[in-house]
Scaffold this motif. Structure first.
Motif, PDB file in Angstrom:
ATOM      1  N   LEU A  83       0.815  -1.211   0.000  1.00  0.00           N
ATOM      2  CA  LEU A  83       0.000   0.000   0.000  1.00  0.00           C
ATOM      3  C   LEU A  83       0.845   1.256   0.000  1.00  0.00           C
ATOM      4  N   ALA A  84       2.096   1.139   0.428  1.00  0.00           N
ATOM      5  CA  ALA A  84       2.979   2.302   0.473  1.00  0.00           C
ATOM      6  C   ALA A  84       3.608   2.614  -0.884  1.00  0.00           C
ATOM      7  N   ILE A  85       3.465   1.725  -1.856  1.00  0.00           N
ATOM      8  CA  ILE A  85       4.027   1.945  -3.191  1.00  0.00           C
ATOM      9  C   ILE A  85       3.023   2.749  -4.015  1.00  0.00           C
ATOM     10  N   SER A  86       3.437   3.897  -4.489  1.00  0.00           N
ATOM     11  CA  SER A  86       2.524   4.821  -5.172  1.00  0.00           C
ATOM     12  C   SER A  86       1.885   4.197  -6.412  1.00  0.00           C
ATOM     13  N   GLN A  87       2.640   3.395  -7.160  1.00  0.00           N
ATOM     14  CA  GLN A  87       2.086   2.788  -8.366  1.00  0.00           C
ATOM     15  C   GLN A  87       0.962   1.816  -8.019  1.00  0.00           C
ATOM     16  N   PHE A  88       1.107   1.087  -6.908  1.00  0.00           N
ATOM     17  CA  PHE A  88       0.046   0.170  -6.487  1.00  0.00           C
ATOM     18  C   PHE A  88      -1.204   0.952  -6.099  1.00  0.00           C
ATOM     19  N   ARG A  89      -1.033   2.042  -5.355  1.00  0.00           N
ATOM     20  CA  ARG A  89      -2.184   2.857  -4.968  1.00  0.00           C
ATOM     21  C   ARG A  89      -2.862   3.441  -6.205  1.00  0.00           C
ATOM     22  N   HIS A  90      -2.060   3.787  -7.220  1.00  0.00           N
ATOM     23  CA  HIS A  90      -2.621   4.333  -8.459  1.00  0.00           C
ATOM     24  C   HIS A  90      -3.449   3.272  -9.189  1.00  0.00           C
ATOM     25  N   ASP A  91      -2.935   2.031  -9.223  1.00  0.00           N
ATOM     26  CA  ASP A  91      -3.592   0.976  -9.998  1.00  0.00           C
ATOM     27  C   ASP A  91      -4.800   0.377  -9.282  1.00  0.00           C
ATOM     28  N   TYR A  92      -4.745   0.311  -7.959  1.00  0.00           N
ATOM     29  CA  TYR A  92      -5.808  -0.363  -7.211  1.00  0.00           C
ATOM     30  C   TYR A  92      -6.643   0.596  -6.363  1.00  0.00           C
ATOM     31  N   GLY A  93      -6.282   1.875  -6.360  1.00  0.00           N
ATOM     32  CA  GLY A  93      -6.980   2.832  -5.523  1.00  0.00           C
ATOM     33  C   GLY A  93      -7.737   3.890  -6.304  1.00  0.00           C
ATOM     34  N   SER A  94      -8.095   4.948  -5.623  1.00  0.00           N
ATOM     35  CA  SER A  94      -8.803   6.077  -6.224  1.00  0.00           C
ATOM     36  C   SER A  94      -8.248   7.374  -5.644  1.00  0.00           C
ATOM     37  N   GLU A  95      -8.493   8.472  -6.338  1.00  0.00           N
ATOM     38  CA  GLU A  95      -7.922   9.750  -5.917  1.00  0.00           C
ATOM     39  C   GLU A  95      -8.738  10.343  -4.774  1.00  0.00           C
ATOM     40  N   TYR A  96      -8.021  10.860  -3.777  1.00  0.00           N
ATOM     41  CA  TYR A  96      -8.669  11.511  -2.635  1.00  0.00           C
ATOM     42  C   TYR A  96      -7.800  12.688  -2.203  1.00  0.00           C
ATOM     43  N   LYS A  97      -8.329  13.895  -2.368  1.00  0.00           N
ATOM     44  CA  LYS A  97      -7.628  15.130  -2.005  1.00  0.00           C
ATOM     45  C   LYS A  97      -6.229  15.191  -2.601  1.00  0.00           C
ATOM     46  N   GLY A  98      -6.134  14.905  -3.874  1.00  0.00           N
ATOM     47  CA  GLY A  98      -4.876  15.061  -4.593  1.00  0.00           C
ATOM     48  C   GLY A  98      -3.916  13.904  -4.506  1.00  0.00           C
ATOM     49  N   GLN A  99      -4.271  12.833  -3.794  1.00  0.00           N
ATOM     50  CA  GLN A  99      -3.390  11.664  -3.727  1.00  0.00           C
ATOM     51  C   GLN A  99      -4.225  10.384  -3.850  1.00  0.00           C
ATOM     52  N   PHE A 100      -3.584   9.342  -4.356  1.00  0.00           N
ATOM     53  CA  PHE A 100      -4.294   8.080  -4.538  1.00  0.00           C
ATOM     54  C   PHE A 100      -4.290   7.280  -3.231  1.00  0.00           C
ATOM     55  N   VAL A 101      -5.450   6.761  -2.905  1.00  0.00           N
ATOM     56  CA  VAL A 101      -5.636   5.991  -1.679  1.00  0.00           C
ATOM     57  C   VAL A 101      -6.393   4.714  -2.013  1.00  0.00           C
ATOM     58  N   VAL A 102      -5.910   3.591  -1.478  1.00  0.00           N
ATOM     59  CA  VAL A 102      -6.642   2.332  -1.624  1.00  0.00           C
ATOM     60  C   VAL A 102      -7.743   2.332  -0.572  1.00  0.00           C
ATOM     61  N   ARG A 225      12.107  -1.924  -0.762  1.00  0.00           N
ATOM     62  CA  ARG A 225      13.027  -0.763  -0.813  1.00  0.00           C
ATOM     63  C   ARG A 225      13.783  -0.726  -2.128  1.00  0.00           C
ATOM     64  N   GLN A 226      14.097  -1.886  -2.676  1.00  0.00           N
ATOM     65  CA  GLN A 226      14.879  -1.936  -3.911  1.00  0.00           C
ATOM     66  C   GLN A 226      14.013  -1.819  -5.160  1.00  0.00           C
ATOM     67  N   THR A 227      12.728  -2.141  -5.058  1.00  0.00           N
ATOM     68  CA  THR A 227      11.885  -2.166  -6.256  1.00  0.00           C
ATOM     69  C   THR A 227      10.952  -0.962  -6.379  1.00  0.00           C
ATOM     70  N   GLN A 228      10.851  -0.159  -5.329  1.00  0.00           N
ATOM     71  CA  GLN A 228       9.882   0.933  -5.339  1.00  0.00           C
ATOM     72  C   GLN A 228      10.122   1.937  -6.456  1.00  0.00           C
ATOM     73  N   HIS A 229      11.385   2.037  -6.902  1.00  0.00           N
ATOM     74  CA  HIS A 229      11.707   3.031  -7.920  1.00  0.00           C
ATOM     75  C   HIS A 229      11.631   2.471  -9.342  1.00  0.00           C
ATOM     76  N   MET A 348       3.265   0.488   8.859  1.00  0.00           N
ATOM     77  CA  MET A 348       4.277   1.469   9.223  1.00  0.00           C
ATOM     78  C   MET A 348       4.568   2.457   8.090  1.00  0.00           C
ATOM     79  N   SER A 349       4.947   1.940   6.915  1.00  0.00           N
ATOM     80  CA  SER A 349       5.293   2.828   5.802  1.00  0.00           C
ATOM     81  C   SER A 349       4.099   3.677   5.389  1.00  0.00           C
ATOM     82  N   TYR A 350       2.941   3.080   5.314  1.00  0.00           N
ATOM     83  CA  TYR A 350       1.720   3.792   4.930  1.00  0.00           C
ATOM     84  C   TYR A 350       1.401   4.881   5.944  1.00  0.00           C
ATOM     85  N   PHE A 351       1.515   4.554   7.231  1.00  0.00           N
ATOM     86  CA  PHE A 351       1.238   5.504   8.307  1.00  0.00           C
ATOM     87  C   PHE A 351       2.198   6.690   8.257  1.00  0.00           C
ATOM     88  N   LEU A 352       3.480   6.414   8.088  1.00  0.00           N
ATOM     89  CA  LEU A 352       4.465   7.490   8.044  1.00  0.00           C
ATOM     90  C   LEU A 352       4.277   8.364   6.807  1.00  0.00           C
TER      91      LEU A 352
END
Length: 544
Positions: A83-102, A225-229, A348-352
């Protein structure tokens, strides 16, 4: 020694007919039976270095069982940290106040898939292992992994050559299939390790189940950590694909997997049990007493068999003294789930990130905390053998309660996010050093010998049920479009854990250094479990 008069397979009821060498029947009466048990137990309580040297094979196969739990830690965490990976949130989530959220509903759907799979795996493994053995269960778990990961991999793009919108049904099916081995492995590994490990190392070996889970979690953080980019769907596809490696290694070794002598004897496969004792404990330079071990297994299982008239089953877990043992075994994982583990480790990552920390820094903090947990878990090996199971659980939970209160207090001040992270680090270390690790030896030791598989299966289902309740509640509590509690959720976990501390003090026994036979007698005495340690020091077989 001659065994020509023994049939290759026999029922447990025929145990009294077995002879060892020129000795009289093993179990002429209950007194002789207890002598056989305690003679073997005393031989087994040696210096741990000697025990390791003389039990290399059995400990090696314990390590294989622990290896299966690495997958449990990896998959269990990968499904939430993704859930902390932006591409995953983009593909499986929806936009909320300017950011994608699952959305919380989508997270609930994914959590439900894992829960259903885990419950199914835990329930099935008790029956399958009893009839066909644990090897078959493990093979089924790895096969389910291979297919489940394939579905998750393809869900990002059902037609790989033509990328399109993510497929929720495929991802749900993948989570369901990868949930099945979670139930299988956590049902199989702890009792297998407790049955093979010598008494002097049993606590540390079963506590290492948690070490394996944490190691899997560390690997998940490192891979993320190694694949997020990476560009596109590969930023999270690789995270799932790594599980194919676990399954491949596990299947390559599985052919040589030896069944536990306890399981084989309970199935009436006496000759195969003898051969496996030779495989697991023979061949060393030490003079390992294989017949003594065989006698101990027979005595333990026969005694358990005599205490009930019916065939062992789930209903036996709730009769007589077994009820109290079943409740203790199941409660310890309830404690784990209500103390904040899903939030601190999984979110943890999502919360931070939601708290304003940059994505890369949030990942770095998560990786650091995961290795702090790994170090904490290695301390547990010393704690459970030095201070015992009861003390480690009780004082560990009191420390976690205090830390959660401090996390909640610092969350009231937005500028103290760093302080929250520090206290989360302390919590992570203490959790893995105490209740996170000691739960496994407690469950393996309080269960009745003949019902250990059934008890572990019930524990797996209880873990899945309580984990599902917490998992369902968590997105609605922390998501910015829902409760948005942030760190204040620590007050809720702290309150629940405070109640658990009272239950641990009142109910939990000390089983350090006790053989399975001694534990059985202490529970049968009807005394208070919290007095077991005192009874052991006094050299008594019961408590008042």
């Amino acid at each position: 020694m001659s065994t020509k008069s023994q049939p290759p397979e026999m029922e447990l009821n025929d145990i009294r007919k077995i002879r060892v060498g020129k000795q009289p029947p093993l179990f002429e009466d209950d007194e002789q039976k207890l002598v056989d048990l305690e003679t073997w137990d005393n031989k087994n309580k040696e210096n741990w270095k000697v025990v390791v040297r003389e039990n290399k094979k059995s400990l090696g196969w314990c390590c294989y069982a622990l290896f299966t739990c690495i997958f449990w830690g990896y998959d269990g965490l990968a499904g939430t940290i993704v859930l902390a990976i932006s591409q995953f949130r983009h593909d499986y989530g929806s936009e909320y106040k300017g950011q994608f959220v699952v959305g919380a509903g989508v997270q609930l759907m994914f959590a439900a898939a894992s829960f259903i799979g885990l419950m199914a795996g835990g329930a099935l493994s008790a029956f399958v292992s009893k009839r066909w053995g644990r090897q078959v269960c493990i093979a089924g778990g790895f096969a389910s992994t291979l297919l489940g990961v394939l579905f998750q991999f393809l869900s990002a793009s059902p037609t790989p050559l033509t990328p399109s919108r993510a497929s929720f049904p495929l991802f749900f099916a993948g989570k369901l299939l990868t949930g099945i081995p979670l139930g299988i492995f956590t049902t199989i590994a702890p009792p297998y390790c407790s049955e093979l490990a010598p008494i002097s190392l049993r606590g540390a070996i079963t506590a290492a189940v948690n070490f394996s889970i944490v190691l899997g979690q560390c690997l998940a953080y490192v891979v993320m950590r190694q694949t997020q980019h990476l560009s596109g769907v590969n930023s999270y596809r690789v995270l799932f694909s790594v599980q194919w490696i676990f399954a491949g290694i596990g299947l390559a070794i599985l052919w040589w997997f030896p069944e536990s002598p306890y399981l084989l004897v309970s199935q009436g496969k006496m000759e195969k049990a003898r051969r496996n004792i030779g495989r697991l404990y023979g061949g060393g330079k030490g003079n390992f007493d294989q017949e003594g071990y065989f006698a101990m297994v027979l005595a333990t299982l026969e005694k358990a068999r005599e205490e009930k008239r019916n065939e062992p089953g789930f209903k036996e877990c709730f009769k007589g003294s077994n009820l109290r043992r079943t409740m203790i075994a199941n409660s310890v994982f309830v404690v784990q789930n209500v103390c904040g583990i899903s939030w601190i480790i999984g979110y943890m990552s999502y919360f931070l990130t939601l708290g304003g920390m940059s994505e890369s820094r949030a990942f770095d903090v998560s990786v650091l905390l995961s290795f702090i947990m790994l170090v904490g878990n290695t301390f547990s090996w010393w704690l459970v053998e030095s201070f015992g199971r009861r003390s480690t659980a009780l004082y560990g939970c009191l420390t976690l309660f205090t830390t959660l209160m401090l996390i909640g207090i610092t969350s009231l001040f937005p500028k103290l996010l760093t302080a929250q992270v520090v206290f989360m680090g302390v919590w992570s270390f203490m959790y893995q050093a105490t209740i996170g690790a000691v739960a496994w030896p407690i469950v393996s030791e309080v269960a009745t010998s003949s019902l250990r598989g059934h008890t572990q299966s019930l524990v797996t289902m209880t873990t899945g049920l309580t984990g599902a309740i917490v998992g369902v509640s968590l997105p609605f509590a922390v998501n910015p479009d829902q409760g948005n509690l942030g760190g204040k959720i620590a007050f809720i976990y702290g309150g629940l854990l405070g109640l658990c501390c009272i239950g641990i003090w009142w109910w939990y026994p000390e089983t350090k250094g006790l053989s399975f036979g001694e534990i059985d007698r202490l529970f049968e005495s009807g005394g208070r479990p919290r007095d077991f340690g005192r009874a052991k020091k006094a050299g008594k077989g019961d408590v008042k």
